[in-house]
Design a protein around this motif. Sequence first.
Motif, PDB file in Angstrom:
ATOM      1  N   ILE C 160       0.836  -1.211   0.000  1.00 49.01           N
ATOM      2  CA  ILE C 160       0.000   0.000   0.000  1.00 49.01           C
ATOM      3  C   ILE C 160       0.867   1.256   0.000  1.00 49.01           C
ATOM      4  CG2 ILE C 160      -1.709   1.312   1.314  1.00 49.01           C
ATOM      5  CD1 ILE C 160      -2.911  -1.333   2.160  1.00 49.01           C
ATOM      6  N   SER C 161       1.994   1.208   0.743  1.00 50.13           N
ATOM      7  CA  SER C 161       2.891   2.372   0.755  1.00 50.13           C
ATOM      8  C   SER C 161       3.496   2.620  -0.622  1.00 50.13           C
ATOM      9  CB  SER C 161       4.010   2.166   1.773  1.00 50.13           C
ATOM     10  OG  SER C 161       3.486   1.947   3.045  1.00 50.13           O
ATOM     11  N   ILE C 162       3.878   1.539  -1.288  1.00 57.47           N
ATOM     12  CA  ILE C 162       4.429   1.712  -2.639  1.00 57.47           C
ATOM     13  C   ILE C 162       3.404   2.389  -3.536  1.00 57.47           C
ATOM     14  CG2 ILE C 162       5.134   0.477  -4.730  1.00 57.47           C
ATOM     15  CD1 ILE C 162       6.566  -1.523  -3.000  1.00 57.47           C
ATOM     16  N   ASP C 163       2.152   1.922  -3.445  1.00 57.41           N
ATOM     17  CA  ASP C 163       1.106   2.527  -4.270  1.00 57.41           C
ATOM     18  C   ASP C 163       0.979   4.016  -3.998  1.00 57.41           C
ATOM     19  OD1 ASP C 163       0.547   0.195  -5.505  1.00 57.41           O
ATOM     20  OD2 ASP C 163      -1.169  -0.333  -4.244  1.00 57.41           O
ATOM     21  N   SER C 164       0.992   4.394  -2.701  1.00 56.94           N
ATOM     22  CA  SER C 164       0.761   5.815  -2.434  1.00 56.94           C
ATOM     23  C   SER C 164       2.002   6.644  -2.762  1.00 56.94           C
ATOM     24  CB  SER C 164       0.293   6.036  -0.992  1.00 56.94           C
ATOM     25  OG  SER C 164       1.131   5.380  -0.098  1.00 56.94           O
ATOM     26  N   LEU C 165       3.190   6.051  -2.650  1.00 55.30           N
ATOM     27  CA  LEU C 165       4.400   6.789  -3.063  1.00 55.30           C
ATOM     28  C   LEU C 165       4.408   6.984  -4.574  1.00 55.30           C
ATOM     29  CD1 LEU C 165       7.084   5.116  -0.777  1.00 55.30           C
ATOM     30  CD2 LEU C 165       6.419   7.513  -0.753  1.00 55.30           C
ATOM     31  N   LYS C 166       3.988   5.923  -5.272  1.00 48.96           N
ATOM     32  CA  LYS C 166       3.961   6.016  -6.738  1.00 48.96           C
ATOM     33  C   LYS C 166       2.933   7.041  -7.210  1.00 48.96           C
ATOM     34  CE  LYS C 166       6.834   2.975  -8.483  1.00 48.96           C
ATOM     35  NZ  LYS C 166       7.957   3.474  -9.253  1.00 48.96           N
ATOM     36  N   ALA C 167       1.918   7.259  -6.350  1.00 46.06           N
ATOM     37  CA  ALA C 167       0.844   8.166  -6.755  1.00 46.06           C
ATOM     38  C   ALA C 167       1.230   9.635  -6.591  1.00 46.06           C
ATOM     39  CB  ALA C 167      -0.420   7.870  -5.947  1.00 46.06           C
ATOM     40  N   VAL C 168       2.367   9.896  -5.933  1.00 48.19           N
ATOM     41  CA  VAL C 168       2.798  11.293  -5.784  1.00 48.19           C
ATOM     42  C   VAL C 168       3.228  11.814  -7.156  1.00 48.19           C
ATOM     43  CG1 VAL C 168       4.513  12.820  -4.741  1.00 48.19           C
ATOM     44  CG2 VAL C 168       3.551  10.934  -3.415  1.00 48.19           C
ATOM     45  N   PRO C 169       2.650  12.944  -7.572  1.00 45.49           N
ATOM     46  CA  PRO C 169       2.945  13.442  -8.914  1.00 45.49           C
ATOM     47  C   PRO C 169       4.452  13.711  -9.111  1.00 45.49           C
ATOM     48  CG  PRO C 169       1.182  14.711  -7.901  1.00 45.49           C
ATOM     49  CD  PRO C 169       1.715  13.804  -6.852  1.00 45.49           C
ATOM     50  N   GLN C 170       4.924  13.402 -10.296  1.00 40.35           N
ATOM     51  CA  GLN C 170       6.335  13.580 -10.621  1.00 40.35           C
ATOM     52  C   GLN C 170       6.760  15.037 -10.436  1.00 40.35           C
ATOM     53  OE1 GLN C 170       7.965  10.854 -11.059  1.00 40.35           O
ATOM     54  NE2 GLN C 170       9.905  11.909 -11.239  1.00 40.35           N
ATOM     55  N   SER C 171       5.796  15.953 -10.600  1.00 38.05           N
ATOM     56  CA  SER C 171       6.147  17.375 -10.529  1.00 38.05           C
ATOM     57  C   SER C 171       6.662  17.761  -9.138  1.00 38.05           C
ATOM     58  CB  SER C 171       4.931  18.230 -10.898  1.00 38.05           C
ATOM     59  OG  SER C 171       3.866  17.932 -10.027  1.00 38.05           O
ATOM     60  N   TYR C 172       6.157  17.064  -8.076  1.00 35.56           N
ATOM     61  CA  TYR C 172       6.666  17.338  -6.731  1.00 35.56           C
ATOM     62  C   TYR C 172       8.163  17.088  -6.680  1.00 35.56           C
ATOM     63  CZ  TYR C 172       2.021  17.501  -4.570  1.00 35.56           C
ATOM     64  OH  TYR C 172       0.754  17.830  -4.202  1.00 35.56           O
ATOM     65  N   ARG C 173       8.564  15.943  -7.271  1.00 28.28           N
ATOM     66  CA  ARG C 173       9.979  15.576  -7.235  1.00 28.28           C
ATOM     67  C   ARG C 173      10.792  16.566  -8.052  1.00 28.28           C
ATOM     68  NH1 ARG C 173       7.155  10.826  -7.976  1.00 28.28           N
ATOM     69  NH2 ARG C 173       7.197   9.480  -6.148  1.00 28.28           N
ATOM     70  N   GLU C 174      10.277  16.877  -9.246  1.00 37.38           N
ATOM     71  CA  GLU C 174      11.017  17.800 -10.117  1.00 37.38           C
ATOM     72  C   GLU C 174      11.193  19.150  -9.433  1.00 37.38           C
ATOM     73  OE1 GLU C 174       8.632  17.497 -13.557  1.00 37.38           O
ATOM     74  OE2 GLU C 174       9.497  15.554 -14.099  1.00 37.38           O
ATOM     75  N   GLY C 175      10.118  19.589  -8.730  1.00 35.71           N
ATOM     76  CA  GLY C 175      10.193  20.862  -8.020  1.00 35.71           C
ATOM     77  C   GLY C 175      11.332  20.871  -7.017  1.00 35.71           C
ATOM     78  N   ALA C 176      11.430  19.784  -6.236  1.00 36.37           N
ATOM     79  CA  ALA C 176      12.468  19.727  -5.209  1.00 36.37           C
ATOM     80  C   ALA C 176      13.859  19.633  -5.836  1.00 36.37           C
ATOM     81  CB  ALA C 176      12.214  18.533  -4.292  1.00 36.37           C
ATOM     82  N   PHE C 177      13.969  18.801  -6.875  1.00 41.55           N
ATOM     83  CA  PHE C 177      15.266  18.671  -7.567  1.00 41.55           C
ATOM     84  C   PHE C 177      15.711  20.018  -8.113  1.00 41.55           C
ATOM     85  CE2 PHE C 177      14.440  13.984  -8.269  1.00 41.55           C
ATOM     86  CZ  PHE C 177      15.476  13.594  -7.433  1.00 41.55           C
ATOM     87  N   ALA C 178      14.738  20.758  -8.646  1.00 42.58           N
ATOM     88  CA  ALA C 178      15.057  22.052  -9.248  1.00 42.58           C
ATOM     89  C   ALA C 178      15.627  23.017  -8.219  1.00 42.58           C
ATOM     90  CB  ALA C 178      13.811  22.648  -9.894  1.00 42.58           C
ATOM     91  N   LEU C 179      15.235  22.813  -6.940  1.00 39.56           N
ATOM     92  CA  LEU C 179      15.757  23.688  -5.892  1.00 39.56           C
ATOM     93  C   LEU C 179      17.118  23.212  -5.398  1.00 39.56           C
ATOM     94  CD1 LEU C 179      12.473  24.268  -3.887  1.00 39.56           C
ATOM     95  CD2 LEU C 179      13.647  25.880  -5.372  1.00 39.56           C
ATOM     96  N   GLY C 180      17.657  22.182  -6.030  1.00 42.39           N
ATOM     97  CA  GLY C 180      18.990  21.718  -5.671  1.00 42.39           C
ATOM     98  C   GLY C 180      19.006  20.679  -4.577  1.00 42.39           C
ATOM     99  N   ALA C 181      17.866  20.060  -4.286  1.00 40.64           N
ATOM    100  CA  ALA C 181      17.825  19.038  -3.245  1.00 40.64           C
ATOM    101  C   ALA C 181      18.461  17.747  -3.753  1.00 40.64           C
ATOM    102  CB  ALA C 181      16.388  18.778  -2.824  1.00 40.64           C
ATOM    103  N   THR C 182      19.077  16.995  -2.822  1.00 37.96           N
ATOM    104  CA  THR C 182      19.544  15.667  -3.202  1.00 37.96           C
ATOM    105  C   THR C 182      18.325  14.763  -3.294  1.00 37.96           C
ATOM    106  OG1 THR C 182      19.768  14.907  -0.927  1.00 37.96           O
ATOM    107  CG2 THR C 182      21.683  15.992  -1.921  1.00 37.96           C
ATOM    108  N   HIS C 183      18.552  13.564  -3.829  1.00 34.74           N
ATOM    109  CA  HIS C 183      17.442  12.627  -3.982  1.00 34.74           C
ATOM    110  C   HIS C 183      16.793  12.348  -2.629  1.00 34.74           C
ATOM    111  CE1 HIS C 183      15.927   9.050  -6.553  1.00 34.74           C
ATOM    112  NE2 HIS C 183      14.962   9.617  -5.881  1.00 34.74           N
ATOM    113  N   TRP C 184      17.646  12.132  -1.608  1.00 36.74           N
ATOM    114  CA  TRP C 184      17.110  11.823  -0.289  1.00 36.74           C
ATOM    115  C   TRP C 184      16.302  12.988   0.269  1.00 36.74           C
ATOM    116  CZ3 TRP C 184      15.123   8.667   2.808  1.00 36.74           C
ATOM    117  CH2 TRP C 184      14.974   8.970   4.158  1.00 36.74           C
ATOM    118  N   GLN C 185      16.848  14.214   0.117  1.00 34.32           N
ATOM    119  CA  GLN C 185      16.100  15.379   0.595  1.00 34.32           C
ATOM    120  C   GLN C 185      14.753  15.496  -0.104  1.00 34.32           C
ATOM    121  OE1 GLN C 185      19.246  18.195  -0.169  1.00 34.32           O
ATOM    122  NE2 GLN C 185      19.421  18.675   2.018  1.00 34.32           N
TER     123      GLN C 185
END
Lengths: 253, 279, 286
Positions: C160-185
């Motif tokens: 169930i956790s995998i499903d809900s993690l997968k459901a997080v829109p890619q744009s959230y990740r791109e937003g954080a990466f764009a701010l210079g965050a590491t993958h873990w951050q």
Amino acid sequence: MTDRSKFIIENLNAYWSDVQVLRSININIVSNKILGIIGPSGSGKTVFLRTLNRLNDLVPEIRIDGRILLDGKDIYDPDVDPVELRKKIGIVFALPIPLPASIHDNVIYGPSLSGIRNRHKLDELVEKSLKSAFLWDEVRDRLTTSAMRLSGGQQQRLCLARILAMEPDVIMLDEPCSGLDPISTSQIESALTELKKEYTIILVTNNTKQAARVADNTAFFLMNEMIEYGPTDVIFTVPRDKRTIDYITGRFG
Amino acid sequence: MIIRPKYTQVLAVSLLVLATLATLAILVFIIVFVLGKGLPNINAEFLFSNPEDMGRAGGIFPTIVGTVALTLTAICIATPFGVGTAVFLTEYTRESRITRIIRFGADCLAGIPSIIFGLFGFIFFVTYLRMGWSILSGSLTLAFMILPTIIRTSEEAIKSVPYSYREVSFSLGATLWQTVYKVVLPNALPGILTGVMLSVGRSIGETAAIIFTAGSSLRTPHSLFDSVRTMSVHFYILAREGLSNEKAYATATVLIVSILMINLSSYWLMNRFILRKTK
Amino acid sequence: MMKLFSEKSIKKALTVIAFSAIAALLLIVVFIILEGLPFIFKVGISDFLFSSEWEPQMGRFGIFPMIIGSLVVTLGSMIVGIPLALSGAIFLSEFVPRWAMRIIKPTIELLAGIPSVVYGFIGVMVLAPLIRDYLGGPGLSILAASIILGIMILPTILSISIDSLKAVPQSYREGAFALGATHWQTIHMAVLPAAKSGIIAGIILGLGRAIGETMAVIMVTGNAVILPKSPLYSVRTLTANIALEMGYATGMHRQSLFATGVILLIIIMVLNYTATIAIRRRVGKK
């Protein structure tokens, strides 16, 4: 042949929740003719079509008033069964929607609902309907293959054949060629011209040229109202309303 | 943060990797361990002969028959109700207080532990309705237990049938039931079957709800009113009473392999379903 | 044939069928309560819940040790299961390529289908001897039960956790990466908060499964009716109490087991309710 009215529609209004989507429509639809309904999208053409076979009954938000007489009988009378009504009035939707079954089974869907089980009769119906829809020659050898494997144009003609197999009185088409190439379009148009000998046809289209090519009469819908209605050559040559001229000459829409 | 993000990243990711590997290792270990000890003891005789000496020797044939009979009966009882409920919820009514109550009931039912089902089955079917320890009592109890799963999966499957199919069907003069019967259900079938398969898997593995309702007779049943012992119950008794570890491992192997096969085939069905829809 | 079943009668039949789940639920609750509640009043609620003496033959019915047993074992299984499941879910959904996921996730879900008795057996054969030899105590203990239950609920929470993690829109990740965050951050600050409610739902399901589990628990807890002083003590859970004695209980004794069932039902309802509220509040805040 004298002009006989199939549908008489008097003061038809329709509402989607609180929004009025059809405003006092009055129109006589003539038997064995093709009525073209033109107008920009969102002008109420589709809602109008779907009130004629009570398909809007399925949408609880839609409410209508006014009278729709089919052969003199109000189709919204309490003693009219919408299921029986829909067997008399076939509709082809904008996008071809074959049911996920074989070509043969798609065509006999309507008749088998009415309880026709005789194989011979059904086979005859399939052949006749597919021929009338100009599709027989392309599929006669593969009636048992899935309808999903036909091309878009073939699928739309299959949808037409599926309606013909019910032997209805009226055929309605809701922008049937919007997703089709010119060749498929012309095949559908030729089928319609043939079919009007036996059926009353209502063709909704946002392609004014198509209406000009095949329709006997044309109605122009704009902003939920019917602006003008008359013989096609009149509408396309000497329309009375300025908005009709603007639309036909492509100034908007 | 004083620690540099780069190091946190390395640390965090390696912890994640470790945890994941541990998880997978544990799960794989369980299967390999049981199958490793069980497979050598499985042969045709084990599968097709009667147990002897309380199960210390001989085979497990009656428990296989018992499991199949119990599971099939439960599925036959629960499926019409589950699918019927799903059809009602999706096709015959709109979202309302009634649908909310029905869904709430199904959710609550899904949360009840199997031992409670066992207690209930014992007092209601076995005692109150005088069905005794029997396939019938056991499968009715199981049917109650798997009902929510079947409702949920059928509902999902039915909802995934495109609305346009229904519209076409209605426009061709079909009644609501004709539409459900000729268009909706056939197209939802793979999804419904997936739910049924999952329920079969759950029924086969169930012990607590069955042991007090179907009993633990080691005889091959002849009617729905006979008591049976399922593979799970048999395994539980073998293991708990220390009758024979060898036979216990072998029984567990049969149990696991059949459940894996059922779950695999439901996956296969589901994938076919998804593939066909995207085509 | 179609005419035989008219539309109206089909609709009526389906309406009746649709209430089957509710009817089943009511039937279960009513019968368990009818059988158990009178007993609770006869013995007295506080004696039943808070006395530590369980000697049915002597007429002493205190289930306090079992309540503690159930709670402790459930808590233990959460401590074991949640960190593993969450790490696994994060790693599998964020770092593992799609094609590998297509194999790993079904494998994990297949493992959810292993019958609980098999887990219990592994606990007895492998885990309990290890604990006895290296940590002392009887082996069959809270610790053993927590580990086994923790493993049992892993697949549920994980998938169930995998499903809900997968459901997080890619744009959230791109937003954080764009701010210079590491993958873990990115995961820590953008992905996890967004997937929180789904993950909690998975944990609740796991929780329900852990507290309701019976057969595996009977096999690995040792079933002693005592108040545990360390994780190496043997305990008995509410579910085990019912299953162990149901086979031979009669009269008052049997009623006491149904009363135990009533308490178990109440605990599960309270847990589910608070968890649902917790989710709603979190989702509401967002």
